[in-house]
Design an enzyme around this catalytic site. Structure first.
Site, PDB file in Angstrom:
ATOM      1  N   GLU A 126      56.147  58.867  34.022  1.00  0.00           N
ATOM      2  CA  GLU A 126      54.920  58.069  34.047  1.00  0.00           C
ATOM      3  C   GLU A 126      54.200  58.034  32.713  1.00  0.00           C
ATOM      4  O   GLU A 126      53.340  57.187  32.482  1.00  0.00           O
ATOM      5  CB  GLU A 126      53.947  58.654  35.083  1.00  0.00           C
ATOM      6  CG  GLU A 126      53.408  60.019  34.678  1.00  0.00           C
ATOM      7  CD  GLU A 126      52.402  60.589  35.653  1.00  0.00           C
ATOM      8  OE1 GLU A 126      51.376  61.105  35.183  1.00  0.00           O
ATOM      9  OE2 GLU A 126      52.630  60.532  36.859  1.00  0.00           O
ATOM     10  N   HIS A 148      47.734  58.504  38.529  1.00  0.00           N
ATOM     11  CA  HIS A 148      47.315  59.812  38.011  1.00  0.00           C
ATOM     12  C   HIS A 148      45.792  59.867  37.828  1.00  0.00           C
ATOM     13  O   HIS A 148      45.279  60.238  36.774  1.00  0.00           O
ATOM     14  CB  HIS A 148      48.019  60.124  36.693  1.00  0.00           C
ATOM     15  CG  HIS A 148      48.185  61.588  36.445  1.00  0.00           C
ATOM     16  ND1 HIS A 148      49.291  62.135  35.835  1.00  0.00           N
ATOM     17  CD2 HIS A 148      47.380  62.643  36.730  1.00  0.00           C
ATOM     18  CE1 HIS A 148      49.161  63.444  35.746  1.00  0.00           C
ATOM     19  NE2 HIS A 148      47.992  63.781  36.280  1.00  0.00           N
ATOM     20  N   ARG A 190      52.442  67.117  39.885  1.00  0.00           N
ATOM     21  CA  ARG A 190      53.268  66.711  38.752  1.00  0.00           C
ATOM     22  C   ARG A 190      54.485  65.947  39.269  1.00  0.00           C
ATOM     23  O   ARG A 190      55.114  66.337  40.250  1.00  0.00           O
ATOM     24  CB  ARG A 190      53.741  67.935  37.946  1.00  0.00           C
ATOM     25  CG  ARG A 190      52.633  68.589  37.120  1.00  0.00           C
ATOM     26  CD  ARG A 190      52.190  67.688  35.976  1.00  0.00           C
ATOM     27  NE  ARG A 190      51.095  68.255  35.195  1.00  0.00           N
ATOM     28  CZ  ARG A 190      49.814  68.009  35.416  1.00  0.00           C
ATOM     29  NH1 ARG A 190      49.461  67.230  36.420  1.00  0.00           N
ATOM     30  NH2 ARG A 190      48.886  68.531  34.646  1.00  0.00           N
TER      31      ARG A 190
END
Length: 331
Positions: free
Chosen positions: A265, A297, A236
């Protein structure tokens, strides 16, 4: 309530998810109301007649929760492991249950080791040079993983799998987690964070975004780390203070980093910005650094993981609506 009457609203459905929604929607006898749009107050029609909602990372706040509650939504399942994008306290207050999903730990664990190897072997620079026919050896000499001491922060399913994968390289492995596991001790030595900061050549993070993990990597902890430490974050973005990380990279305190996640993000990743300005200055700066490997991600993104996420999301919704035990319920 008969299972055939269960209706789930699905938001942010990507094209690659369609096949799995079709398979598991039929398997669990659900009717799906689907859109590729994120949930907003402007598309409440998607949830009409539904009792459950499946979402991803779009922020779900009070106004939306109130609107959904008024339409009869009883439960929300996020097709993600993280759930910090949902106002859990308010959902609980108005009686909407929330659940998340899990997926095969191999997907992020394998990606993590790939990122580690690419980082210490300077693959970003090597690949960029190759595209312009620069085959020189200057500044691309790497290191061997087997000769390094690696710290793994967080030994849940993914962290443990990372440790198991790393054990084959022969590196020394330190681990930290508030809840130690006997299965991990066969491959790694549990210790405290201070020891990991001081002793490890490379540190990888596999913890959720919690108050206790917020900015775990900050100026204070960076100062405790080895000169030239390598940092890996596949977990994270909030775990790392981005400003402090940039300063440490610029000073050489951090020799390199691999980041699949970054602070702020949410409004950028999974969208096409090649002809637009993202507005994230930190991301723009980090992406120019030759010693920083950034990916959007995507550590989770495999056939197996996407299948798991959709199956478990629908399964959770059905369990909640049928008043059955749901092991994935958060609250």
């Amino acid at each position: 309530m008969e299972m055939t009457k269960l209706r789930i609203a699905v938001f942010n459905m990507r094209p690659d998810e369609e096949e799995f929604f079709s398979i598991y929607g039929e398997q669990y006898h659900t009717e799906l109301s689907v859109t590729n749009e994120p949930p907003t107050l402007c598309n409440l029609s998607v949830t009409e007649g539904c009792q459950a909602v499946s979402v991803i990372t779009t922020p779900i706040g009070r106004e939306l929760l109130d609107a959904w509650k008024a339409q009869g939504i009883q439960t929300i399942s996020t097709r993600t492991v993280g759930y910090d994008h949902i106002d859990l306290a308010y959902a609980k207050e108005i009686g909407i249950t929330v659940s998340n999903v899990s997926y095969t730990p191999h997907t992020v664990a394998e990606y993590t080791v790939m990122a580690m190897l690419m980082t210490i072997r300077k693959m970003k620079t090597i690949l960029l040079r190759y595209q312009v026919q620069d085959y020189s050896l200057s500044q691309v000499r790497g290191r061997e993983l087997g000769n390094m001491t690696v710290g793994v922060v967080g030994t849940g399913k993914i962290g443990e799998m990372v440790i198991r994968n790393l054990s084959g390289f022969g590196c020394r492995i330190f681990a930290f987690d508030p809840y130690e596991k006997e299965s991990v001790k066969a491959f790694a030595q549990y210790t405290n964070l201070d020891t990991i900061w001081k002793e490890c050549d490379m540190i990888t993070f596999h913890t959720p975004a919690l108050e206790s993990t917020y900015h775990m990597v900050r100026e204070e902890t960076l100062n405790q780390m080895k000169q030239g430490v390598i940092l890996i974050n596949m977990a994270r973005g909030a775990i790392m203070d981005t400003d402090a990380l940039i300063k440490a990279l610029e000073s050489g305190k951090v020799a390199a980093a691999a980041l699949d996640v970054i602070e702020n993000e949410g409004k950028i990743y999974y969208k096409d910005y090649k002809y637009a300005v993202t507005g994230n200055h930190d991301m723009a700066l980090l992406s120019t650094m030759p010693n920083v490997l950034m990916t959007p991600h995507t550590a989770f993104f495999t056939d197996e993981a996407v299948s798991d996420m959709i199956q478990y999301s629908i399964e959770s919704c059905v369990a909640e609506l049928k008043n059955e035990e749901n092991p994935r319920r958060i609250l």
